[in-house]
Design an enzyme around this catalytic site. Structure first.
Site, PDB file in Angstrom:
ATOM      1  N   PRO A 350       0.814  -1.227   0.000  1.00 21.05           N
ATOM      2  CA  PRO A 350       0.000   0.000   0.000  1.00 21.05           C
ATOM      3  C   PRO A 350       0.844   1.272   0.000  1.00 21.05           C
ATOM      4  O   PRO A 350       0.559   2.207  -0.758  1.00 21.05           O
ATOM      5  CB  PRO A 350      -0.835  -0.138   1.281  1.00 21.05           C
ATOM      6  CG  PRO A 350      -0.963  -1.608   1.489  1.00 21.05           C
ATOM      7  CD  PRO A 350       0.351  -2.176   1.055  1.00 21.05           C
ATOM      8  N   HIS A 352       4.034   1.452  -0.948  1.00 16.45           N
ATOM      9  CA  HIS A 352       4.818   1.477  -2.189  1.00 16.45           C
ATOM     10  C   HIS A 352       3.982   2.013  -3.351  1.00 16.45           C
ATOM     11  O   HIS A 352       4.462   2.836  -4.149  1.00 16.45           O
ATOM     12  CB  HIS A 352       5.323   0.077  -2.504  1.00 16.45           C
ATOM     13  CG  HIS A 352       5.942  -0.038  -3.869  1.00 16.45           C
ATOM     14  ND1 HIS A 352       7.101   0.609  -4.223  1.00 16.45           N
ATOM     15  CD2 HIS A 352       5.536  -0.704  -4.985  1.00 16.45           C
ATOM     16  CE1 HIS A 352       7.405   0.336  -5.488  1.00 16.45           C
ATOM     17  NE2 HIS A 352       6.466  -0.449  -5.961  1.00 16.45           N
ATOM     18  N   TYR A 360       6.929   9.364  -6.730  1.00 18.21           N
ATOM     19  CA  TYR A 360       8.038   9.008  -7.616  1.00 18.21           C
ATOM     20  C   TYR A 360       7.760   9.413  -9.071  1.00 18.21           C
ATOM     21  O   TYR A 360       8.554  10.136  -9.692  1.00 18.21           O
ATOM     22  CB  TYR A 360       8.295   7.515  -7.510  1.00 18.21           C
ATOM     23  CG  TYR A 360       9.447   7.012  -8.356  1.00 18.21           C
ATOM     24  CD1 TYR A 360      10.759   7.202  -7.949  1.00 18.21           C
ATOM     25  CD2 TYR A 360       9.214   6.336  -9.545  1.00 18.21           C
ATOM     26  CE1 TYR A 360      11.817   6.728  -8.715  1.00 18.21           C
ATOM     27  CE2 TYR A 360      10.255   5.863 -10.324  1.00 18.21           C
ATOM     28  CZ  TYR A 360      11.557   6.063  -9.892  1.00 18.21           C
ATOM     29  OH  TYR A 360      12.591   5.601 -10.672  1.00 18.21           O
ATOM     30  N   HIS A 385       8.922   8.227   9.626  1.00 19.20           N
ATOM     31  CA  HIS A 385       9.391   7.358  10.714  1.00 19.20           C
ATOM     32  C   HIS A 385       9.774   8.196  11.942  1.00 19.20           C
ATOM     33  O   HIS A 385       9.437   7.841  13.078  1.00 19.20           O
ATOM     34  CB  HIS A 385      10.587   6.522  10.245  1.00 19.20           C
ATOM     35  CG  HIS A 385      10.205   5.306   9.478  1.00 19.20           C
ATOM     36  ND1 HIS A 385       9.814   5.348   8.162  1.00 19.20           N
ATOM     37  CD2 HIS A 385      10.148   3.991   9.826  1.00 19.20           C
ATOM     38  CE1 HIS A 385       9.534   4.130   7.736  1.00 19.20           C
ATOM     39  NE2 HIS A 385       9.731   3.280   8.726  1.00 19.20           N
ATOM     40  N   TYR A 447      14.658   6.723  28.601  1.00 19.42           N
ATOM     41  CA  TYR A 447      14.906   6.338  29.997  1.00 19.42           C
ATOM     42  C   TYR A 447      15.707   7.422  30.715  1.00 19.42           C
ATOM     43  O   TYR A 447      15.382   7.814  31.840  1.00 19.42           O
ATOM     44  CB  TYR A 447      15.653   5.003  30.024  1.00 19.42           C
ATOM     45  CG  TYR A 447      16.056   4.549  31.406  1.00 19.42           C
ATOM     46  CD1 TYR A 447      15.154   3.884  32.235  1.00 19.42           C
ATOM     47  CD2 TYR A 447      17.346   4.785  31.887  1.00 19.42           C
ATOM     48  CE1 TYR A 447      15.528   3.466  33.500  1.00 19.42           C
ATOM     49  CE2 TYR A 447      17.731   4.374  33.145  1.00 19.42           C
ATOM     50  CZ  TYR A 447      16.820   3.714  33.956  1.00 19.42           C
ATOM     51  OH  TYR A 447      17.193   3.309  35.199  1.00 19.42           O
TER      52      TYR A 447
END
Length: 455
Positions: A350, A352, A360, A385, A447
């Site tokens: 999906p 891509h 592209y 990301h 942390y």
């Protein structure tokens, strides 16, 4: 020569002398220069061979030119048994670690903790409110397209308003997550993932309707009724179409199997490894860091594989089956990838398809080179990301962006110097080792930022 059958060899048993050109095994019915004679000590003279004819034939040939099955030249490809063996060995080898984990640390993930990952306050539901608020941006996009289709809004003004709406889809939830303290990191990741999906879908919705207007296919008609738009928003695809392929019916057995596969998703044994990795990172003990990285690599990779199957096969097929969405190609054979580029083109179909259709190819039409377009796609993926990790954790770190950006030189190196099995091994190594590095970096920084100072 004298052998097992005595002097004369096989000619006594066959009842004839072998032809000079043969290897001692004449065919049945072939003419023999001698007469049929009994074998030495034959008590039954009725079994004499007819004169000049051999009655004993050799067995059929059992050899031919062929490759071993495990040789690549054999063309053999059915390794299901070996795959099952690998799964069994993997389960057995990790069963001891899992039991040792339970005995040493107890149950670390219980239902109450799972709920607490999404909610800090049972009376405050910021993630759910944000998801419901996403409908505002959907309605705005639909209203803009209706105005554009009716001709009451110019293309330039419509493009500007669409751009503002799309930017708001990314900025609004990020701002709320950074300001509201009651939202949890897991709830924020889930919410931002929903908004990212809405962003990609509405981007495609805008482009497709623009293409239709340019071709004068739907000049005066509304671009899409509300039901078709919301069908697209829930369908397991990111690319909009005026008419989607539909399956004829809902297969109940198929649906139940996929629902059964979705029932659990465990990460019990990763928690102690991550917790025990904090001290080596603080002390910069590189040997211990590498040891913890390798120890985390296997369970992290297994969870990634389980997540891939759970989401891309089970979850998306459940949604597609319920909505009778016909296109079920959510992934291809990425596990056979011999290059990094092939992996990214086939593991998430999906995304891509969206990148190919709306990113592209438009760049190529504007005159960009293939290398520049591919680099831009990787950098855009790196941004999303980072967006899905840094914002929910409320700390700006470049680890996800750098990890995705590093795929560009890695893809060049693998395609340039590695082929076949070596390229496939390089892809697997990048998946097994690369992800735990990013996990440890983010967990360590989170942390240190949230717990070490308080202690």
């Amino acid at each position: 020569p004298t052998g097992f059958f005595g002097e004369g060899g096989l000619s006594w048993v066959l009842g004839c002398d072998p032809p000079p050109s043969s290897s001692g095994c004449p065919w049945l019915g072939s003419p023999c220069p001698g007469r049929g004679v009994p074998s030495p000590g034959d008590p039954n003279p009725r079994h004499l061979n007819p004169p000049g004819v051999c009655v004993v034939s050799p067995p059929a040939g059992c050899h031919k030119v062929q490759e071993s099955l495990l040789s690549s030249a054999s063309g053999y490809s059915n390794y299901r048994g070996i795959l099952n063996w690998c799964v069994v060995m993997l389960v057995l080898s990790n069963a001891r670690l899992f039991l040792e984990n339970l005995i040493k640390y107890g149950i670390l993930v219980d239902p109450i903790q799972v709920v607490s990952l999404f909610l800090k306050d049972p009376y405050s539901w910021p993630s759910l409110c944000l998801i419901i608020a996403a409908n505002v941006f959907v309605v705005v996009a639909l209203a803009l397209e209706r105005r554009l289709a009716a001709g009451s809004l110019s293309e330039g003004a419509g493009a500007a308003l669409h751009t503002l709406n799309l930017l708001a889809i990314l900025c609004f939830p990020a701002g709320v997550v950074l300001v509201v303290t009651s939202i949890t990191p897991v709830g924020a990741v889930f919410t931002l993932a929903i908004y990212t999906i809405v962003f990609l879908k509405l981007f495609s919705f805008r482009d497709v309707n623009k293409w239709c207007r340019e071709r004068r296919e739907v000049k005066t008609a509304p671009p899409a009724p509300e039901d078709n738009l919301y069908y697209f928003l829930f369908a397991p695809t990111l690319c909009y179409e005026l008419n989607f392929p539909r399956s004829p019916r809902v297969r109940k057995r198929f649906l139940l199997r996929r629902l059964f596969e979705m029932r659990r998703f465990l990460f019990q044994w990763m928690v102690p490894t991550i917790q025990n990795s904090m001290k080596p990172f603080r002390d910069m003990d590189y040997s211990r860091i590498i040891e913890r990285l390798l120890k985390l690599a296997v369970p992290n990779h297994l969870i990634w594989l389980i997540f891939f199957y759970w989401f891309f096969h089970s979850c998306l097929n459940v949604v597609a089956e319920v909505m009778q969405f016909g296109d079920r190609e959510f992934y291809r054979d990425w596990w056979n990838s011999e290059s990094v580029t092939y992996f990214w083109q086939n593991w998430n179909i999906p995304v891509h398809k969206w990148c190919l259709r709306h990113f592209y190819k438009p760049m190529l039409k504007r005159g960009a080179s293939k290398w520049a377009a591919q680099t831009a796609v990787f950098l855009a993926s790196a941004f999303f990301h980072e967006y899905l990790l840094s914002v929910p954790l409320k700390m700006l770190r470049p680890w996800a962006f750098m990890g995705m950006a590093a795929q560009i030189p890695l893809a060049w190196f693998v395609s340039k110097f590695l082929r076949g099995n070596y390229g496939n091994a390089a892809v697997w190594m990048s998946l097994i080792i690369g992800q735990p590095i990013a996990v440890l970096m983010y967990v360590h920084d989170y942390y240190v930022l949230n717990y070490e100072g308080n202690q």
